[in-house]
Write a protein that holds these residues in place. Structure first.
Motif, PDB file in Angstrom:
ATOM      1  N   TRP A 125      42.669 -43.640   8.676  1.00  0.00           N
ATOM      2  CA  TRP A 125      42.208 -44.935   9.199  1.00  0.00           C
ATOM      3  C   TRP A 125      42.527 -45.777  10.015  1.00  0.00           C
ATOM      4  N   SER A 126      44.213 -45.310  10.720  1.00  0.00           N
ATOM      5  CA  SER A 126      44.965 -46.383  11.634  1.00  0.00           C
ATOM      6  C   SER A 126      43.934 -46.079  12.596  1.00  0.00           C
ATOM      7  N   LYS A 127      43.412 -44.315  12.467  1.00  0.00           N
ATOM      8  CA  LYS A 127      43.104 -43.953  14.109  1.00  0.00           C
ATOM      9  C   LYS A 127      41.998 -44.641  14.764  1.00  0.00           C
ATOM     10  N   LEU A 128      41.404 -45.897  13.787  1.00  0.00           N
ATOM     11  CA  LEU A 128      39.768 -46.560  14.088  1.00  0.00           C
ATOM     12  C   LEU A 128      40.179 -47.612  15.249  1.00  0.00           C
ATOM     13  N   VAL A 129      41.813 -48.221  14.413  1.00  0.00           N
ATOM     14  CA  VAL A 129      41.777 -49.222  15.230  1.00  0.00           C
ATOM     15  C   VAL A 129      43.299 -49.275  16.163  1.00  0.00           C
ATOM     16  N   ALA A 144      31.620 -43.845  18.380  1.00  0.00           N
ATOM     17  CA  ALA A 144      31.592 -43.442  17.265  1.00  0.00           C
ATOM     18  C   ALA A 144      30.363 -44.755  17.257  1.00  0.00           C
ATOM     19  N   MET A 145      30.134 -45.592  17.066  1.00  0.00           N
ATOM     20  CA  MET A 145      28.444 -46.127  17.681  1.00  0.00           C
ATOM     21  C   MET A 145      28.251 -45.576  18.864  1.00  0.00           C
ATOM     22  N   GLY A 146      28.706 -45.071  20.586  1.00  0.00           N
ATOM     23  CA  GLY A 146      27.666 -45.055  21.530  1.00  0.00           C
ATOM     24  C   GLY A 146      27.371 -43.399  20.978  1.00  0.00           C
ATOM     25  N   HIS A 147      28.393 -42.674  20.018  1.00  0.00           N
ATOM     26  CA  HIS A 147      27.869 -40.881  19.400  1.00  0.00           C
ATOM     27  C   HIS A 147      26.446 -41.441  18.412  1.00  0.00           C
ATOM     28  N   ALA A 148      26.342 -42.494  17.997  1.00  0.00           N
ATOM     29  CA  ALA A 148      25.259 -42.661  16.748  1.00  0.00           C
ATOM     30  C   ALA A 148      23.917 -42.788  17.734  1.00  0.00           C
ATOM     31  N   PHE A 149      24.627 -44.255  18.404  1.00  0.00           N
ATOM     32  CA  PHE A 149      23.291 -44.385  19.188  1.00  0.00           C
ATOM     33  C   PHE A 149      22.562 -43.399  19.606  1.00  0.00           C
ATOM     34  N   PHE A 150      23.100 -42.178  20.417  1.00  0.00           N
ATOM     35  CA  PHE A 150      23.235 -41.183  21.521  1.00  0.00           C
ATOM     36  C   PHE A 150      22.111 -40.052  20.736  1.00  0.00           C
ATOM     37  N   THR A 315      26.215 -44.422  27.266  1.00  0.00           N
ATOM     38  CA  THR A 315      26.399 -44.046  26.176  1.00  0.00           C
ATOM     39  C   THR A 315      26.952 -45.841  25.048  1.00  0.00           C
ATOM     40  N   ASN A 316      27.904 -46.060  25.923  1.00  0.00           N
ATOM     41  CA  ASN A 316      28.479 -47.737  25.610  1.00  0.00           C
ATOM     42  C   ASN A 316      28.175 -48.591  25.562  1.00  0.00           C
ATOM     43  N   TYR A 317      27.313 -48.774  27.061  1.00  0.00           N
ATOM     44  CA  TYR A 317      26.841 -49.924  27.486  1.00  0.00           C
ATOM     45  C   TYR A 317      26.046 -50.084  26.939  1.00  0.00           C
ATOM     46  N   MET A 318      24.636 -49.235  27.729  1.00  0.00           N
ATOM     47  CA  MET A 318      23.087 -49.004  28.104  1.00  0.00           C
ATOM     48  C   MET A 318      22.585 -49.780  26.264  1.00  0.00           C
ATOM     49  N   LEU A 319      22.516 -48.231  25.397  1.00  0.00           N
ATOM     50  CA  LEU A 319      22.107 -48.116  24.416  1.00  0.00           C
ATOM     51  C   LEU A 319      22.876 -48.416  23.322  1.00  0.00           C
ATOM     52  N   PRO A 320      23.816 -48.974  23.330  1.00  0.00           N
ATOM     53  CA  PRO A 320      23.828 -50.372  22.162  1.00  0.00           C
ATOM     54  C   PRO A 320      23.686 -51.712  22.613  1.00  0.00           C
ATOM     55  N   ILE A 321      23.301 -51.950  23.498  1.00  0.00           N
ATOM     56  CA  ILE A 321      22.452 -53.098  24.281  1.00  0.00           C
ATOM     57  C   ILE A 321      22.090 -52.882  23.813  1.00  0.00           C
ATOM     58  N   GLY A 322      20.666 -52.164  24.375  1.00  0.00           N
ATOM     59  CA  GLY A 322      19.892 -51.863  24.448  1.00  0.00           C
ATOM     60  C   GLY A 322      19.131 -51.961  22.663  1.00  0.00           C
ATOM     61  N   GLY A 323      20.575 -50.980  21.783  1.00  0.00           N
ATOM     62  CA  GLY A 323      20.164 -51.608  20.445  1.00  0.00           C
ATOM     63  C   GLY A 323      19.870 -52.711  19.399  1.00  0.00           C
ATOM     64  N   PHE A 324      21.275 -53.979  19.989  1.00  0.00           N
ATOM     65  CA  PHE A 324      21.135 -54.935  19.550  1.00  0.00           C
ATOM     66  C   PHE A 324      20.315 -56.072  19.739  1.00  0.00           C
ATOM     67  N   PHE A 325      18.931 -56.011  21.220  1.00  0.00           N
ATOM     68  CA  PHE A 325      18.331 -57.072  21.123  1.00  0.00           C
ATOM     69  C   PHE A 325      16.859 -55.866  20.213  1.00  0.00           C
ATOM     70  N   ILE A 326      16.568 -54.643  20.990  1.00  0.00           N
ATOM     71  CA  ILE A 326      15.840 -54.109  19.512  1.00  0.00           C
ATOM     72  C   ILE A 326      15.969 -54.796  18.262  1.00  0.00           C
ATOM     73  N   ALA A 327      17.398 -54.624  17.399  1.00  0.00           N
ATOM     74  CA  ALA A 327      16.767 -55.219  15.924  1.00  0.00           C
ATOM     75  C   ALA A 327      17.006 -56.988  16.681  1.00  0.00           C
ATOM     76  N   LEU A 328      17.054 -57.429  17.139  1.00  0.00           N
ATOM     77  CA  LEU A 328      17.054 -59.165  17.118  1.00  0.00           C
ATOM     78  C   LEU A 328      15.270 -59.304  17.762  1.00  0.00           C
ATOM     79  N   VAL A 368      27.496 -55.233  16.461  1.00  0.00           N
ATOM     80  CA  VAL A 368      26.975 -53.997  17.666  1.00  0.00           C
ATOM     81  C   VAL A 368      27.195 -55.601  18.892  1.00  0.00           C
ATOM     82  N   GLY A 369      27.554 -56.785  18.355  1.00  0.00           N
ATOM     83  CA  GLY A 369      27.116 -57.180  19.526  1.00  0.00           C
ATOM     84  C   GLY A 369      29.175 -57.848  19.798  1.00  0.00           C
ATOM     85  N   ILE A 370      29.591 -57.834  18.824  1.00  0.00           N
ATOM     86  CA  ILE A 370      31.028 -57.561  18.967  1.00  0.00           C
ATOM     87  C   ILE A 370      31.906 -56.617  19.248  1.00  0.00           C
ATOM     88  N   LEU A 371      31.038 -55.711  19.105  1.00  0.00           N
ATOM     89  CA  LEU A 371      31.698 -54.242  19.704  1.00  0.00           C
ATOM     90  C   LEU A 371      31.685 -53.787  21.181  1.00  0.00           C
TER      91      LEU A 371
END
Length: 383
Positions: A125-129, A144-150, A315-328, A368-371
């Protein structure tokens, strides 16, 4: 207009991702031909690694297979999703799953099952942070988040585009759960097949990217009985799997120009596919002609090639930002009667709907916003 811009971000994400994804897709077609010709049979791990590096270093080879792959993608999209894609998926994807099962069994029997399974499923678990130096970093969670979105095609408009083709009798929650479960299950099977071989031959398990598929699995094929036939069939079906993903990406772009700009499907496919092909040449040449050109830095502060940099941006910028606003948008701005009709108008569970609404309104945008803020601070130093 703001939400229109969010939709356009999804179209742009599909555009950018396909530009380099088609290069990697070309590798699968290239390895299909190598397998059919017995190019890596009975080769040592060093020789197989050399074959992969030679492929990357050859600009002509990269450009040719990139062109073949994007041309195949355009050809299928021209005929539409149902006529050009569904008829093939129903036959070829189950065959790929069968071959993947064969590789899993081979890895567990002939590979280092204990090493591979331990590496995959025993958590640290230490490898997460923290990084290798023990310093705090959220980067593993970001990746991990970028991979999940992709891998789930989130934030790029693909699910929205395909969702618009669903009939009224289809259950959206059931389809969403099935996609997530199948995607995760297949990813785990592929990981077992790969990492049991990685540990059997003492290869580096931390090597990132698609190189694992092109360096580890050929090693297994070269050793197993009937490996030439199995390897050829596997890379053929893997090429088709990559092609289905590429079709999803191009379909997002084409659907925008067909539905919103009123272009003919053939015109939109040819023009946008050609522009994506030209942009993809920069990724195709990122390990040879443009190997000294870097855009971003990796974990160790080293310059990243164009393909890797564009992948990180998408994967680390465009997809999470898009997902953030789609969720909203889905949680707060769609009219309640529309949500109710789509998610409760069938036989779906009201408890599931309430849980989905809570997560979509609160947990998803906050997490997603925090990340995303951590990501901006890491790469741009703005926070």
């Amino acid at each position: 207009r703001f939400w229109t811009a969010v939709g356009f971000l999804g179209v742009a994400s599909g555009f950018v991702i396909l530009s380099y994804y088609s290069v990697v897709g070309g590798w699968t077609v290239d390895y299909f031909t190598k397998s059919a010709a017995g190019g890596y049979l009975e080769a040592s791990p060093g020789r197989i690694n050399e074959i992969f590096n030679q492929m990357l270093a050859d600009p002509w080879e990269q450009a040719v297979w990139h062109t073949v792959f994007i041309a195949a993608t355009m050809g299928i999209v021209i005929f539409g999703v149902k006529e050009g894609l569904e008829r093939w998926i129903e036959v070829l994807m189950p065959l790929l799953l069968v071959l993947l099962g064969v590789l899993v069994v081979y890895g567990l029997v002939a590979g280092d099952a204990a090493g591979g399974l331990g590496y995959l499923f025993l958590p640290d678990w230490s490898k997460l942070v923290t990084n290798a130096a023990g310093e705090y970093t959220p980067r593993p969670m970001l990746e991990a988040m970028g991979h999940a979105f992709f891998t789930l095609s989130l934030g790029m408009g693909a699910m929205i585009t395909y969702g618009s083709y669903l009939g009224d009798h289809e259950s959206i929650p059931a389809s969403a759960v099935m996609v997530a479960l199948l995607d995760t299950a297949i990813a785990l099977l592929a990981s077992i097949a790969i990492f049991t071989i990685v540990f059997q031959y003492g290869l580096d398990p931390t090597a990132a990217g698609p190189g694992l598929v092109f360096q580890v699995l050929p090693l297994a094929f070269s050793q197993m009985p009937g490996g030439r036939f199995i390897g050829t069939a596997f890379f053929l079906l893997l090429s088709f799997a990559a092609l289905t993903s590429a079709i999803s990406l191009l379909e997002v772009v084409v659907a925008h120009f067909v539905d919103d700009r009123k272009w003919a499907r053939r015109t939109a496919t040819v023009i946008m596919g050609t522009v994506i092909w030209v942009l993809g040449l920069f990724s195709a040449f990122s390990y040879n002609l443009l190997e000294n050109v870097t855009l971003l830095e990796d974990k160790e502060g080293q310059g990243m090639p164009i393909l890797d940099s564009v992948d990180l941006i998408a994967t680390n910028y465009m997809l999470p930002i898009g997902g953030f606003f789609i969720a909203l948008f889905a949680g707060w701005f769609i009219k309640q009667q529309v949500r109710d009709r789509q998610l409760l108008g069938r036989s779906d569970s009201r408890a599931f709907y309430r849980a989905w609404l809570f997560v979509t309104r609160t947990f998803t945008p906050v997490a997603v916003g925090i990340l995303i803020l951590f990501m901006i601070d890491k790469h741009l130093g703005l926070v």
